[in-house]
Design a protein around this motif. Structure first.
Motif, mmCIF file in Angstrom:
data_model
loop_
_atom_site.group_PDB
_atom_site.id
_atom_site.type_symbol
_atom_site.label_atom_id
_atom_site.label_comp_id
_atom_site.label_asym_id
_atom_site.label_seq_id
_atom_site.Cartn_x
_atom_site.Cartn_y
_atom_site.Cartn_z
ATOM 1 N N ALA A 422 0.826 -1.205 0.000
ATOM 2 C CA ALA A 422 0.000 0.000 0.000
ATOM 3 C C ALA A 422 0.860 1.254 0.000
ATOM 4 C CB ALA A 422 -0.921 -0.011 1.209
ATOM 5 N N GLY A 423 0.414 2.265 -0.736
ATOM 6 C CA GLY A 423 1.101 3.545 -0.763
ATOM 7 C C GLY A 423 2.343 3.581 -1.619
ATOM 8 N N SER A 424 2.580 2.563 -2.433
ATOM 9 C CA SER A 424 3.798 2.508 -3.237
ATOM 10 C C SER A 424 3.635 3.249 -4.556
ATOM 11 C CB SER A 424 4.182 1.060 -3.531
ATOM 12 O OG SER A 424 4.520 0.374 -2.350
ATOM 13 N N THR A 425 4.719 3.859 -5.020
ATOM 14 C CA THR A 425 4.805 4.407 -6.367
ATOM 15 C C THR A 425 5.777 3.531 -7.133
ATOM 16 O OG1 THR A 425 4.326 6.664 -5.655
ATOM 17 C CG2 THR A 425 5.444 6.390 -7.767
ATOM 18 N N ILE A 426 5.256 2.812 -8.106
ATOM 19 C CA ILE A 426 6.034 1.796 -8.811
ATOM 20 C C ILE A 426 6.385 2.303 -10.196
ATOM 21 C CG2 ILE A 426 6.046 -0.578 -9.664
ATOM 22 C CD1 ILE A 426 5.993 -0.356 -6.616
ATOM 23 N N GLY A 427 7.657 2.517 -10.445
ATOM 24 C CA GLY A 427 8.119 2.992 -11.749
ATOM 25 C C GLY A 427 8.956 1.978 -12.485
ATOM 26 N N LYS A 428 9.236 0.830 -11.852
ATOM 27 C CA LYS A 428 9.997 -0.241 -12.494
ATOM 28 C C LYS A 428 9.208 -1.535 -12.383
ATOM 29 C CE LYS A 428 14.469 1.803 -11.276
ATOM 30 N NZ LYS A 428 15.770 1.595 -10.559
ATOM 31 N N ASP A 429 9.473 -2.473 -13.261
ATOM 32 C CA ASP A 429 8.760 -3.749 -13.253
ATOM 33 C C ASP A 429 8.911 -4.438 -11.899
ATOM 34 O OD1 ASP A 429 8.199 -3.186 -15.866
ATOM 35 O OD2 ASP A 429 9.446 -4.776 -16.727
ATOM 36 N N ALA A 430 7.791 -5.035 -11.448
ATOM 37 C CA ALA A 430 7.796 -5.755 -10.172
ATOM 38 C C ALA A 430 7.801 -7.251 -10.458
ATOM 39 C CB ALA A 430 6.570 -5.375 -9.355
ATOM 40 N N PRO A 431 8.704 -8.022 -9.838
ATOM 41 C CA PRO A 431 8.821 -9.446 -10.164
ATOM 42 C C PRO A 431 7.630 -10.252 -9.674
ATOM 43 C CG PRO A 431 10.264 -8.874 -8.339
ATOM 44 C CD PRO A 431 9.712 -7.587 -8.852
ATOM 45 N N ALA A 432 7.398 -11.369 -10.349
ATOM 46 C CA ALA A 432 6.297 -12.257 -10.002
ATOM 47 C C ALA A 432 6.504 -12.847 -8.616
ATOM 48 C CB ALA A 432 6.193 -13.388 -11.036
ATOM 49 N N GLY A 433 5.427 -13.019 -7.901
ATOM 50 C CA GLY A 433 5.437 -13.752 -6.647
ATOM 51 C C GLY A 433 6.119 -13.078 -5.493
ATOM 52 N N GLN A 434 6.507 -11.824 -5.620
ATOM 53 C CA GLN A 434 7.216 -11.138 -4.541
ATOM 54 C C GLN A 434 6.443 -9.906 -4.082
ATOM 55 O OE1 GLN A 434 11.363 -10.323 -5.332
ATOM 56 N NE2 GLN A 434 11.605 -12.196 -6.562
ATOM 57 N N LEU A 435 6.772 -9.476 -2.864
ATOM 58 C CA LEU A 435 6.239 -8.216 -2.354
ATOM 59 C C LEU A 435 7.165 -7.099 -2.787
ATOM 60 C CD1 LEU A 435 4.473 -6.402 -0.494
ATOM 61 C CD2 LEU A 435 6.016 -7.050 1.390
ATOM 62 N N THR A 436 6.588 -6.088 -3.417
ATOM 63 C CA THR A 436 7.366 -4.910 -3.812
ATOM 64 C C THR A 436 6.774 -3.704 -3.096
ATOM 65 O OG1 THR A 436 7.884 -5.829 -5.991
ATOM 66 C CG2 THR A 436 8.073 -3.431 -5.729
ATOM 67 N N VAL A 437 7.656 -2.957 -2.412
ATOM 68 C CA VAL A 437 7.226 -1.776 -1.678
ATOM 69 C C VAL A 437 8.121 -0.615 -2.096
ATOM 70 C CG1 VAL A 437 6.845 -0.740 0.595
ATOM 71 C CG2 VAL A 437 6.524 -3.198 0.277
ATOM 72 N N ALA A 438 7.525 0.527 -2.391
ATOM 73 C CA ALA A 438 8.317 1.708 -2.758
ATOM 74 C C ALA A 438 7.696 2.911 -2.073
ATOM 75 C CB ALA A 438 8.329 1.885 -4.272
ATOM 76 N N ARG A 439 8.170 3.155 -0.816
ATOM 77 C CA ARG A 439 7.672 4.307 -0.073
ATOM 78 C C ARG A 439 8.731 4.706 0.953
ATOM 79 N NH1 ARG A 439 3.239 0.322 2.207
ATOM 80 N NH2 ARG A 439 4.206 -0.425 4.121
ATOM 81 N N ALA A 440 8.683 5.950 1.381
ATOM 82 C CA ALA A 440 9.679 6.453 2.320
ATOM 83 C C ALA A 440 9.470 5.816 3.695
ATOM 84 C CB ALA A 440 9.574 7.972 2.416
ATOM 85 N N ARG A 441 10.604 5.685 4.449
ATOM 86 C CA ARG A 441 10.533 5.144 5.795
ATOM 87 C C ARG A 441 9.763 6.104 6.698
ATOM 88 N NH1 ARG A 441 13.633 1.462 8.482
ATOM 89 N NH2 ARG A 441 15.043 1.369 6.703
ATOM 90 N N GLN A 442 8.898 5.568 7.535
ATOM 91 C CA GLN A 442 8.126 6.389 8.448
ATOM 92 C C GLN A 442 9.020 6.938 9.544
ATOM 93 O OE1 GLN A 442 4.268 4.841 9.625
ATOM 94 N NE2 GLN A 442 4.590 5.535 11.730
ATOM 95 N N ALA A 443 8.800 8.190 9.875
ATOM 96 C CA ALA A 443 9.593 8.818 10.945
ATOM 97 C C ALA A 443 8.690 9.710 11.783
ATOM 98 C CB ALA A 443 10.736 9.635 10.353
ATOM 99 N N SER A 444 9.011 9.788 13.081
ATOM 100 C CA SER A 444 8.284 10.699 13.984
ATOM 101 C C SER A 444 9.292 11.670 14.575
ATOM 102 C CB SER A 444 7.601 9.906 15.110
ATOM 103 O OG SER A 444 6.638 9.019 14.575
ATOM 104 N N LEU A 445 8.966 12.932 14.634
ATOM 105 C CA LEU A 445 9.889 13.970 15.077
ATOM 106 C C LEU A 445 9.441 14.491 16.434
ATOM 107 C CD1 LEU A 445 10.286 15.939 11.708
ATOM 108 C CD2 LEU A 445 11.682 14.058 12.603
ATOM 109 N N PRO A 446 10.160 14.132 17.523
ATOM 110 C CA PRO A 446 9.773 14.616 18.843
ATOM 111 C C PRO A 446 10.001 16.120 18.955
ATOM 112 C CG PRO A 446 11.853 13.415 18.940
ATOM 113 C CD PRO A 446 11.322 13.210 17.567
#
Length: 457
Positions: A422-446
């Motif tokens: 969820a939330g991925s922006t996919i600009g390259k081919d994604a291989p069969a049978g695998q999970l592909t994720v393209a999103r920035a790492r979540q961060a919290s700023l105290p």
């Protein structure tokens, strides 16, 4: 029978209060003039002549494909003057000339054929109809033997003549040679200084040519259009006719008064159509199709057992058997749905093929895509198919799962069985049978503070 057909289409239609020529206003999805030409087509006329005048260029361009010959009446000096313009264009080999009105769109081919047959190249035949209220119409006057002797306009009729319910519809058929001679002998010695076609009735009687009447089936097919109100009235009459024909064939209409067919509609068995649906172009509904309320369907084929839920718009698309579409879905040209495909609320599909069992159930866009069987396409996901200059294609393999709020930047291929996080922006081919994720790492700023508005001075 060798036949000419003349269609009068020169009038402006002042009461329409429109810049468009009257005969180009639409009824049931076609122009008034096209309805008349379509009714005349089965008669196999040697020549069809259309008299144009107001908006002549637009009128001629609109029906150029009909193969008609056009003559122009400018200025417009009455019905007889209009037919005078056709004299050089009529085919002398046709013994009968049938005259129809371009603003009387619901004339039936059978009635037009019967009128021409009543003439038979020998008699002057008038199309008549009996009206409960004939006010304003020219009355058909007959002698003691029942022969037609004259047409008397309402304003000129005696009290006895005004009780006559048989009226002239404005359409006739005449021997071609006699018609040509008669119309060229017409005079404009009347208050309007116009040439009236009806004056040839007196000429025929004077020459001993039989004047006969052919009866229309009813008033609907001979009603003309002179105002928006009359056009609307005729639209409802036409739609009621079409609704009744469908119901006779077994289609279940929730309310025939709230149904619009503006093209051809072919229905299989056990089709159900709810209220306020509009069908345009050529639409085919297979057996057991259910159409929900307020759908608009244009140039589409809907497979057996498919359901279109309310407020669905379909144009130039095919829907496979058992598919579920809507509510509030939009299928644009080139959309092809396989069997049991699900397209849910606020999903748009354009120029895309979805194979059997694929699902896009919520708030999504699929453009220029090839989607394999059993794909699940998540809410809020889109194919980014346009780079600002060209369109590109997205290919999604069988059994792939596209998470919510994804952007697939075409051209791109998602392999069979692949999962896109969820939330991925996919600009390259994604291989069969695998999970592909393209999103920035979540961060919290105290210690981060939300910006505040400066206090007012």
């Amino acid at each position: 029978m060798a036949l000419n057909v003349v269609v009068m289409a020169a009038g402006k239609g002042t009461r329409m209060k429109s810049a468009r020529a009257k005969v180009l206003h639409r009824l049931g999805g076609r122009s008034l003039l096209q309805h008349v030409l379509d009714a005349a087509a089965p008669l196999g006329a040697m020549r069809t002549v259309v008299v144009t005048g107001h908006g002549a260029e637009q009128v001629e361009a609109a029906v150029a494909a009909s193969g008609a010959v056009f003559v122009r009446q400018q200025p417009q000096l009455g019905t007889g003057h209009a037919v005078q313009q056709t004299v050089p264009a009529l085919d002398d080999a046709a013994d009968t000339t049938l005259i129809l009105n371009g603003d009387v769109p619901l004339i039936r081919p059978e009635t037009a054929a019967a009128l021409a047959a009543a003439c038979g190249g020998e008699r002057l035949a008038l199309l008549t109809v009996e009206l409960a209220d004939p006010s304003g119409y020219g009355r058909i006057v007959r002698d003691a033997a029942g022969a037609v002797t004259a047409i008397v306009e309402h304003k000129d009729a005696s009290d006895a003549q005004r009780t006559i319910r048989e009226v002239y519809t404005g359409m006739m058929a005449a021997p071609t040679a006699l018609l040509k001679r008669w119309v060229m002998a017409l005079k404009d010695d009347n208050a309007q200084r116009e040439y009236y076609l009806t004056d040839i009735v007196g000429m025929a009687v004077a020459e001993g040519v039989a004047v006969v009447a052919a009866a229309a089936s009813g008033e609907t097919e001979v009603l003309g259009v002179n105002s928006p109100a009359q056009l609307a009235d005729l639209e409802r009459r036409l739609q009621r006719q079409r609704a009744e024909a469908l119901m006779t064939a077994g289609v279940r209409l929730a309310d025939p008064a709230r149904f619009d067919q503006r093209g051809t509609l072919e229905c299989g068995q056990d089709v159900e159509i709810d209220v306020n649906c509009v069908f345009e172009g050529r639409v085919v509904l297979g057996d057991g199709v259910s159409i929900g309320a307020n759908c608009v369907i244009r140039d589409a084929e809907i497979g057996a057992g498919a359901v279109l839920h309310p407020f669905t718009h379909v144009e130039g698309a095919t829907v496979g058997a058992g598919a579920l579409v809507g509510p509030f879905a939009r299928l644009r040209p080139g959309a092809e749905l396989g069997r049991e495909v699900h397209i849910g609320n606020f999903v748009e599909v354009k120029n895309s093929r979805l194979a059997d069992g694929a699902k896009a159930n919520h708030l999504a866009y699929l453009g220029d895509a090839t989607v394999g069987p059993r794909v699940n396409y998540g809410a809020g996901s889109i194919t980014a198919n346009y780079d600002g200059a060209n369109k590109h294609r997205t290919v999604i393999g069988a059994d792939a799962h596209i998470g919510s709020n994804c952007v697939l930047v075409a051209p791109v291929t998602i392999g069979d069985g692949a999962t896109i996080g969820a939330g991925s922006t996919i600009g390259k081919d994604a291989p069969a049978g695998q999970l592909t994720v393209a999103r920035a790492r979540q961060a919290s700023l105290p210690g981060w503070q939300r910006p505040k508005k400066a206090p007012k001075a």
